[in-house]
Scaffold this active site. Structure first.
Site, PDB file in Angstrom:
ATOM      1  CG  ASN A 122      -5.321  -9.944   8.339  1.00 34.92           C
ATOM      2  OD1 ASN A 122      -5.944  -8.939   8.001  1.00 34.92           O
ATOM      3  ND2 ASN A 122      -4.369 -10.443   7.586  1.00 34.92           N
ATOM      4  N   GLY A 123      -2.192 -10.595   9.738  1.00 28.00           N
ATOM      5  CA  GLY A 123      -1.041  -9.711   9.857  1.00 28.00           C
ATOM      6  C   GLY A 123       0.223 -10.528   9.934  1.00 28.00           C
ATOM      7  CG  ASP A 148      -4.608  -4.265  -8.856  1.00 27.62           C
ATOM      8  OD1 ASP A 148      -5.092  -5.100  -9.621  1.00 27.62           O
ATOM      9  OD2 ASP A 148      -3.755  -4.561  -7.990  1.00 27.62           O
ATOM     10  CE1 TYR A 160      -5.263  -8.245  -6.438  1.00 21.94           C
ATOM     11  CE2 TYR A 160      -4.338  -8.771  -4.296  1.00 21.94           C
ATOM     12  CZ  TYR A 160      -4.878  -9.179  -5.491  1.00 21.94           C
ATOM     13  OH  TYR A 160      -5.042 -10.500  -5.739  1.00 21.94           O
ATOM     14  N   GLY A 199      -8.161 -15.010   1.325  1.00 26.87           N
ATOM     15  CA  GLY A 199      -7.388 -16.244   1.468  1.00 26.87           C
ATOM     16  C   GLY A 199      -8.188 -17.436   1.013  1.00 26.87           C
ATOM     17  CB  CYS A 221      -5.605 -14.206   7.060  1.00 25.85           C
ATOM     18  SG  CYS A 221      -4.187 -15.286   6.847  1.00 25.85           S
TER      19      CYS A 221
HETATM   20  P1  AMP Z   1       2.123  -9.948 -11.176  1.00 26.46           P
HETATM   21  O1  AMP Z   1       2.621  -8.609 -11.561  1.00 26.46           O
HETATM   22  O2  AMP Z   1       2.124 -10.930 -12.270  1.00 26.46           O
HETATM   23  O3  AMP Z   1       2.872 -10.467  -9.981  1.00 26.46           O
HETATM   24  O4  AMP Z   1       0.610  -9.838 -10.757  1.00 26.46           O
HETATM   25  C1  AMP Z   1       0.105  -8.638 -10.344  1.00 26.46           C
HETATM   26  C2  AMP Z   1      -1.370  -8.735 -10.140  1.00 26.46           C
HETATM   27  O5  AMP Z   1      -1.670  -9.607  -9.042  1.00 26.46           O
HETATM   28  C3  AMP Z   1      -1.897  -7.370  -9.743  1.00 26.46           C
HETATM   29  O6  AMP Z   1      -2.425  -6.712 -10.851  1.00 26.46           O
HETATM   30  C4  AMP Z   1      -2.934  -7.647  -8.702  1.00 26.46           C
HETATM   31  O7  AMP Z   1      -4.204  -7.725  -9.304  1.00 26.46           O
HETATM   32  C5  AMP Z   1      -2.522  -8.955  -8.134  1.00 26.46           C
HETATM   33  N1  AMP Z   1      -1.769  -8.765  -6.895  1.00 26.46           N
HETATM   34  C6  AMP Z   1      -1.008  -7.740  -6.527  1.00 26.46           C
HETATM   35  N2  AMP Z   1      -0.448  -7.953  -5.326  1.00 26.46           N
HETATM   36  C7  AMP Z   1      -0.865  -9.116  -4.910  1.00 26.46           C
HETATM   37  C8  AMP Z   1      -0.640  -9.880  -3.745  1.00 26.46           C
HETATM   38  N3  AMP Z   1       0.165  -9.461  -2.790  1.00 26.46           N
HETATM   39  N4  AMP Z   1      -1.275 -11.060  -3.649  1.00 26.46           N
HETATM   40  C9  AMP Z   1      -2.077 -11.477  -4.600  1.00 26.46           C
HETATM   41  N5  AMP Z   1      -2.300 -10.824  -5.734  1.00 26.46           N
HETATM   42  C10 AMP Z   1      -1.715  -9.654  -5.899  1.00 26.46           C
END
Ligand code: AMP
Length: 458
Positions: A102-103, A347, A243, A28, A2
């Site tokens: 947040n947390g 990433d 990320y 968020g 958040c």
């Molecule tokens: P996926 O492997 O399809 O679950 O999506 C991974 C991608 O979602 C990563 O390359 C990040 O850019 C993004 N991502 C990674 N962790 C999160 C997260 N906790 N919440 C939202 N997006 C994320």
């Protein structure tokens, strides 16, 4: 996951909180809320969706006062709905109390059970509501001590902003999992999850709120209160750098862009490859892909174009929505890719669904070879400290070996940044929380160990 912001001092504090939330929208997108306090009276507005959608001029006019809190909410399935949105505002014996969090608390359910036994009534399912009850039920003489007593009972991750009457409190958990920064305005103070929010409201960055620190702002004065103690091993979340945070923010003393570039450089050293071009999965891996290109000498290209009118793929709570959204969100530039040996830098891999979709798009665009590079180690363990991660079973890095993932993604090679390489790239190897990669959980997982349902919400 958040975003939170608090403002104290300026005549129309809610305007600045609104701008701050605009800068924190990436933290968020499910709901946004602002509460403004005037002469001890809190006015609240919470809306589903993006900040800019919920707060027009008329709404902002209502939010008068020199103190304001704001929150952008990320929710997982089950925790949706405005009832779980923040700020939470209640009236208790010491005045009106508002809170943004947040947390993720790791003992929220245990505390909740205890409070329910004592007769507390809960409206929402978020763990933050527990904090409000603890403050209201404290027998201490004044709000400062009530806040202190309540926060001392919490375990897990919390960056918190609280108002009681016109007083603003800010606190971080002893481990320092989630960020919170302090900024100075000509006529007051701002606290926010990330420095990009300070930039937008032209606040001068003062410092991070320290792990375990409790601050109070009253009548323009910043007053340190007795703290919660600093954990022996502080645990700033490394995933903020990987990320979550914006690249223009400074988090944990690092400009996020710089940290990601270093991850990309180190990745290139660890997993070199012969290729014609390297590109990112925009926008989250832009900096890492640039770093990879700088280190390897392979030209950086813009080969995937992101449609900016679609939210983050992951941020949509249903799996069906996420699969479908890969194609809506990204389109390859065929001329850049066709006949080339390409390096795609992402990433992180979480479920692996985005990358599978991306690789098929890239292959359809005529790539001769596809080399996938991930600027973080395999995500193998869920986060209980505030990053929304799926369950262990859904994490591709927990289920499959790197070679199996390579085959599943259908790529010619796959390389992840090592944990040591990642830690070495930032700030001289100081401690970080790496639980999602290493499975090392520092703050006790109280509810989990008692077999209680654990909610990851924020
Ligand atoms: P996926 O492997 O399809 O679950 O999506 C991974 C991608 O979602 C990563 O390359 C990040 O850019 C993004 N991502 C990674 N962790 C999160 C997260 N906790 N919440 C939202 N997006 C994320």
């Amino acid at each position: 996951m958040c975003g939170i912001v608090g403002v104290s001092g300026p005549e129309h504090a809610a305007e600045l909180a609104f701008l701050g939330l605009y800068a924190l929208q990436h933290r968020g997108q499910e709901a946004a809320g602002i509460c403004a306090v005037e002469d001890g009276q809190a006015r609240l507005r919470r809306e589903d969706g993006l900040v800019m959608e919920g707060f027009d001029d008329a709404a902002m006019q209502e939010l008068r006062g020199r103190v304001a809190l704001g929150h952008t909410r990320y929710s997982t399935a089950g925790g949706e709905g405005l009832v779980n949105a923040q700020p939470i505002v209640v009236r208790y014996h010491s005045g009106e109390l508002a809170l943004v969090h947040n947390g993720n608390l790791t003992n929220a359910q245990s505390l909740r059970e205890e409070l329910v036994r004592e007769g507390a009534l809960f409206r929402a399912t978020v763990d933050s509501e527990v904090i409000v009850h603890l403050i209201a039920r404290s027998r201490r003489a004044n709000p400062d001590e009530q806040v202190h007593e309540a926060l001392s009972r919490l375990t897990g991750a919390f960056s918190l902003l609280i108002t009681i009457g016109d007083t603003l409190y800010a606190a971080r958990d002893p481990w320092g999992y989630r960020p919170l920064v302090l900024g100075r305005l000509p006529d007051g103070w701002v606290l926010a999850s990330e420095t990009c929010a300070l930039d937008l409201v032209r606040a001068e960055f003062v410092r991070e709120v320290e792990p375990g620190e409790v601050l109070k702002i009253q009548d323009g004065e910043l007053i340190p209160l007795p703290g919660l103690g600093r954990a022996a091993r502080v645990q700033p979340c490394i995933f903020e750098l990987v990320y979550f945070a914006r690249p223009d923010s400074k988090v944990w003393g690092e400009t996020v862009d710089r940290a990601r570039r270093e991850f990309g450089r180190q990745l290139a050293r660890e997993h070199p490859v012969e290729a014609d071009c390297v590109f990112s999965v925009p926008d989250s891996s832009n900096s890492a892909a640039l770093g990879f290109s700088e280190e390897s000498g392979i030209p950086f290209e813009l080969a995937l174009i992101r449609n900016h009118y679609v939210g983050r793929t992951f941020i949509h709570p249903t799996q069906a929505g996420r699969d479908f959204r890969v194609r809506i969100k990204y389109n390859p530039v065929r001329e850049v890719i066709e006949g080339k040996r390409v390096v795609v830098v992402d990433d992180s891999l979480v479920r692996g669904t985005t990358s599978q979709g991306l690789v098929s798009l890239i292959r359809e665009a005529g790539a001769k070879e596809v080399h996938f590079r991930v600027a973080s180690p395999p995500v193998r363990s869920p986060c209980f400290y505030g990053i929304d991660m799926p369950t262990r079973e859904e994490l591709i890095g927990a289920r499959l070996s790197v070679e199996e993932i390579r085959r599943k993604l259908d790529v010619d090679s796959l390389g992840y940044l090592s944990l040591e390489g990642m830690l070495g790239a930032v700030n001289g190897g100081r401690p970080f929380c790496t639980a999602c990669f290493s499975g090392d959980y520092e703050a006790p997982l109280v509810d989990l160990e008692r077999g209680l349902p654990v909610q990851a919400h924020c």
